[in-house]
Write a protein that holds these residues in place. Structure first.
Motif, short mmCIF file in Angstrom:
data_model
loop_
_atom_site.label_atom_id
_atom_site.label_comp_id
_atom_site.label_asym_id
_atom_site.label_seq_id
_atom_site.Cartn_x
_atom_site.Cartn_y
_atom_site.Cartn_z
N LYS A 158 0.86 -1.17 0.00
CA LYS A 158 0.00 0.00 0.00
C LYS A 158 0.90 1.23 0.00
O LYS A 158 1.97 1.23 0.62
CB LYS A 158 -0.89 0.02 1.25
CG LYS A 158 -1.87 -1.12 1.35
CD LYS A 158 -2.66 -1.02 2.66
CE LYS A 158 -3.61 -2.20 2.83
NZ LYS A 158 -4.35 -2.12 4.13
N VAL A 159 0.48 2.28 -0.68
CA VAL A 159 1.29 3.48 -0.82
C VAL A 159 0.65 4.65 -0.08
O VAL A 159 -0.56 4.89 -0.20
CB VAL A 159 1.48 3.84 -2.31
CG1 VAL A 159 2.33 5.10 -2.47
CG2 VAL A 159 2.09 2.67 -3.07
N TYR A 160 1.48 5.36 0.70
CA TYR A 160 1.02 6.52 1.46
C TYR A 160 1.95 7.70 1.19
O TYR A 160 3.16 7.52 1.02
CB TYR A 160 1.05 6.25 2.98
CG TYR A 160 0.24 5.06 3.43
CD1 TYR A 160 -1.03 5.23 3.95
CD2 TYR A 160 0.77 3.77 3.37
CE1 TYR A 160 -1.77 4.14 4.40
CE2 TYR A 160 0.04 2.67 3.81
CZ TYR A 160 -1.24 2.87 4.33
OH TYR A 160 -1.96 1.79 4.76
N SER A 161 1.41 8.91 1.18
CA SER A 161 2.25 10.10 1.10
C SER A 161 3.10 10.18 2.36
O SER A 161 2.58 10.04 3.48
CB SER A 161 1.40 11.37 0.97
OG SER A 161 0.77 11.42 -0.29
N ALA A 162 4.39 10.42 2.20
CA ALA A 162 5.30 10.44 3.35
C ALA A 162 5.46 11.82 3.95
O ALA A 162 5.99 11.98 5.05
CB ALA A 162 6.68 9.90 2.94
N THR A 163 4.99 12.85 3.26
CA THR A 163 5.15 14.22 3.75
C THR A 163 3.81 14.94 3.73
O THR A 163 2.86 14.50 3.08
CB THR A 163 6.15 15.01 2.88
OG1 THR A 163 5.68 15.03 1.51
CG2 THR A 163 7.53 14.36 2.92
N GLU A 164 3.73 16.07 4.45
CA GLU A 164 2.51 16.87 4.46
C GLU A 164 2.86 18.34 4.59
O GLU A 164 3.94 18.69 5.09
CB GLU A 164 1.57 16.43 5.59
CG GLU A 164 2.19 16.48 6.97
CD GLU A 164 1.29 15.86 8.03
OE1 GLU A 164 0.19 15.38 7.68
OE2 GLU A 164 1.68 15.85 9.21
N ASP A 165 1.94 19.19 4.16
CA ASP A 165 2.16 20.64 4.16
C ASP A 165 1.51 21.26 5.38
O ASP A 165 0.33 21.05 5.64
CB ASP A 165 1.54 21.23 2.88
CG ASP A 165 1.85 22.70 2.70
OD1 ASP A 165 2.50 23.28 3.59
OD2 ASP A 165 1.44 23.27 1.67
N HIS A 166 2.30 22.03 6.15
CA HIS A 166 1.78 22.69 7.34
C HIS A 166 1.73 24.21 7.18
O HIS A 166 1.64 24.94 8.17
CB HIS A 166 2.64 22.34 8.57
CG HIS A 166 2.44 20.93 9.04
ND1 HIS A 166 3.30 20.32 9.92
CD2 HIS A 166 1.48 20.02 8.75
CE1 HIS A 166 2.88 19.07 10.15
NE2 HIS A 166 1.78 18.88 9.45
#
Length: 305
Positions: A19-27
């Motif tokens: 399964k693939v998940y985004s590893a980063t996020e925008d704060h």
């Protein structure tokens, strides 16, 4: 985290469901555009040039124009492409990790084993660690064929997309074509300066100073009462997302403000003040601030605590 894609890593006869998940996020602090004169919200709409009507996102297709003719490509057309239908992350080769140019690294994704037994996943992870190799893989995601580096981070396999070779510009700076003479003394002093700033990198020491200052500014304006009425600014309009769910914008805004206030209350106190001071010091260091006046070259820089 939310799964964005499912597929399988394949190399040789080995198949590793993942399964693939985004590893980063925008704060970053979310900002809107408003009319400077009265604070009215400025919105963008998708308007058809032929009939002047606002077009729902669901009714929009893609098209290619060669200057004389236009070819419309529907969502079904795109989905019919063989590469788009593929759910394989194909390993094309294993390369020495130091051969990956950092300039080509792009978006990062975490891979989670998607089977009852993670043995194949763990086997691949340990093999990459022991051989100090990075797998170069090819796959399709969101209507694009992508090249990526598969590497290990802790106990997890990370997929990091790579820019294609023709997407990296070649630098051409005439000033660097001229020979420059560097004396041994200059190099020695420069090395001493580097040593004075030497340390072990700890990303937790650094903060996004601009976003911190922006939030401080917003809080100060709210505290002073220097704010517009949200209902008048954003209106009572409810928006729909892609799934058709009605979003109560006012409720979302109020909930966001309450959550922000609660978070600030929890972080208040002496520990918070010391943490802010340490972050400020680390941020200045990251910007390449000069050593304090009177500091001698070669002096070890103290780490922010």
């Amino acid at each position: 985290m939310r799964t964005i894609w499912k597929g399988a890593l394949t190399f040789g006869l080995v198949n590793v469901p993942v399964k693939v998940y985004s590893a980063t996020e925008d704060h970053d602090v979310p900002l809107h555009q408003v009319h400077a004169a009265d604070g009215g919200r400025i919105r963008y709409q998708r308007i058809c040039e032929l009939d002047g009507e606002v077009v729902p996102y669901a009714d929009i297709d893609k098209a290619y124009d060669d200057g004389e003719r236009t070819v419309v490509l529907t969502a079904d057309d795109i989905a019919s492409l063989p590469a788009e239908r593929s759910r394989e992350i194909e390993v094309v080769e294993f390369v020495p990790s130091d051969q990956i140019d950092l300039l080509t690294l792009d978006k990062a994704y975490y891979l989670e084993p998607d089977s009852t037994s993670p043995k194949a996943y763990v086997l691949l992870r340990q093999t990459l660690e022991q051989t100090d190799r990075t797998a170069i893989v090819r796959f399709s995601l969101r209507q694009k064929t992508r090249l990526a580096a598969l590497r290990v981070r802790g106990d997890v396999l990370v997929l990091q997309t790579l820019l294609w070779a023709d997407e990296v510009r070649e630098p051409a700076f005439p000033a660097l074509d001229e020979p420059v003479k560097i004396s041994a003394k200059e190099l020695e002093l420069s090395a001493s300066l580097v040593e004075s700033f030497s340390g072990d990198f700890d990303p937790d020491q650094f903060v996004d100073e601009y976003q911190h200052e922006l939030r401080t500014l917003i809080d100060a304006k709210l505290k002073k009462g220097d704010a517009l009425d949200t209902a008048e600014t954003f209106g009572e309009q409810a928006e729909k997302d892609a799934g058709g769910e009605v979003i109560d914008l006012m409720a979302a805004l109020k909930a966001s403000v309450e959550r922000s206030r609660a978070a600030r209350a929890e972080s208040a106190g002496d520990d918070g003040a010391r943490g802010a001071e340490a972050s400020d010091t680390a941020s200045k260091t990251a910007k390449g601030a000069r050593p304090a006046k009177g500091a001698k070259p070669g002096t070890k820089a103290k780490k922010a605590s």
